[in-house]
Design a protein around this motif. Structure first.
Motif, PDB file in Angstrom:
ATOM      1  N   UNK A   1       4.342  -2.185   3.238  1.00  0.00           N
ATOM      2  CA  UNK A   1       4.751  -2.341   1.858  1.00  0.00           C
ATOM      3  C   UNK A   1       4.473  -1.065   1.087  1.00  0.00           C
ATOM      4  N   UNK A   2       5.108  -0.971  -0.075  1.00  0.00           N
ATOM      5  CA  UNK A   2       4.995   0.230  -0.892  1.00  0.00           C
ATOM      6  C   UNK A   2       4.975  -0.179  -2.350  1.00  0.00           C
ATOM      7  N   UNK A   3       4.084   0.437  -3.110  1.00  0.00           N
ATOM      8  CA  UNK A   3       3.988   0.152  -4.529  1.00  0.00           C
ATOM      9  C   UNK A   3       4.965   1.042  -5.316  1.00  0.00           C
ATOM     10  N   UNK A   4       5.047   0.785  -6.612  1.00  0.00           N
ATOM     11  CA  UNK A   4       5.934   1.572  -7.466  1.00  0.00           C
ATOM     12  C   UNK A   4       5.550   3.047  -7.444  1.00  0.00           C
ATOM     13  N   UNK A   5       4.259   3.317  -7.370  1.00  0.00           N
ATOM     14  CA  UNK A   5       3.775   4.697  -7.380  1.00  0.00           C
ATOM     15  C   UNK A   5       3.857   5.364  -6.011  1.00  0.00           C
TER      16      UNK A   5
END
Length: 121
Positions: free
Chosen positions: A50-54
């Protein structure tokens, strides 16, 4: 309200690569975390990455060093580059996103319909 559509799955030989894409559309205020999950026959769905907005990323141990997750926030799209594929990577890959639909103050989790990845030995 928010739709996720995956693409890029297919049949590949062991050692090969595929690039999966997932585009979010609809009435979207913002998208927080986006991720890829997979479910093999007879097994539970599991988190792949997964990857966050940042841009902070997380990977399952089984794919570290082989898969790379990235996102284009302007296009509301997340990608999964899969390299050095193994037969055990065979599964339906699902995109998921934590998104705030337009007009809402709350975020909800959304799923795509899935794309099949088959790795032959």
């Amino acid at each position: 309200q928010v739709q996720l559509v995956e693409s890029g799955g297919g049949l590949v030989q062991a050692g090969g690569s595929l690039r999966l894409s997932c585009a979010a559309s609809g009435s979207i205020f913002s998208i927080n975390r986006m991720g890829w999950y997979r479910q093999a026959p007879g097994k539970q769905r599991e988190l792949v990455a997964h990857i966050t907005t940042s841009g902070t990323t997380y990977y399952a141990d089984s794919v570290k060093g082989r898969f790379t997750i990235s996102r284009d926030n302007a296009k509301n799209t997340v990608y999964l580059q899969t390299n050095s594929l193994k037969p055990e990577d065979t599964a339906v890959y699902y995109c998921g996103a934590d998104a705030v639909p337009g007009g809402s103050r709350y975020s909800y989790w959304y799923w795509g319909q899935g794309t099949q990845v088959t790795v032959s030995s």
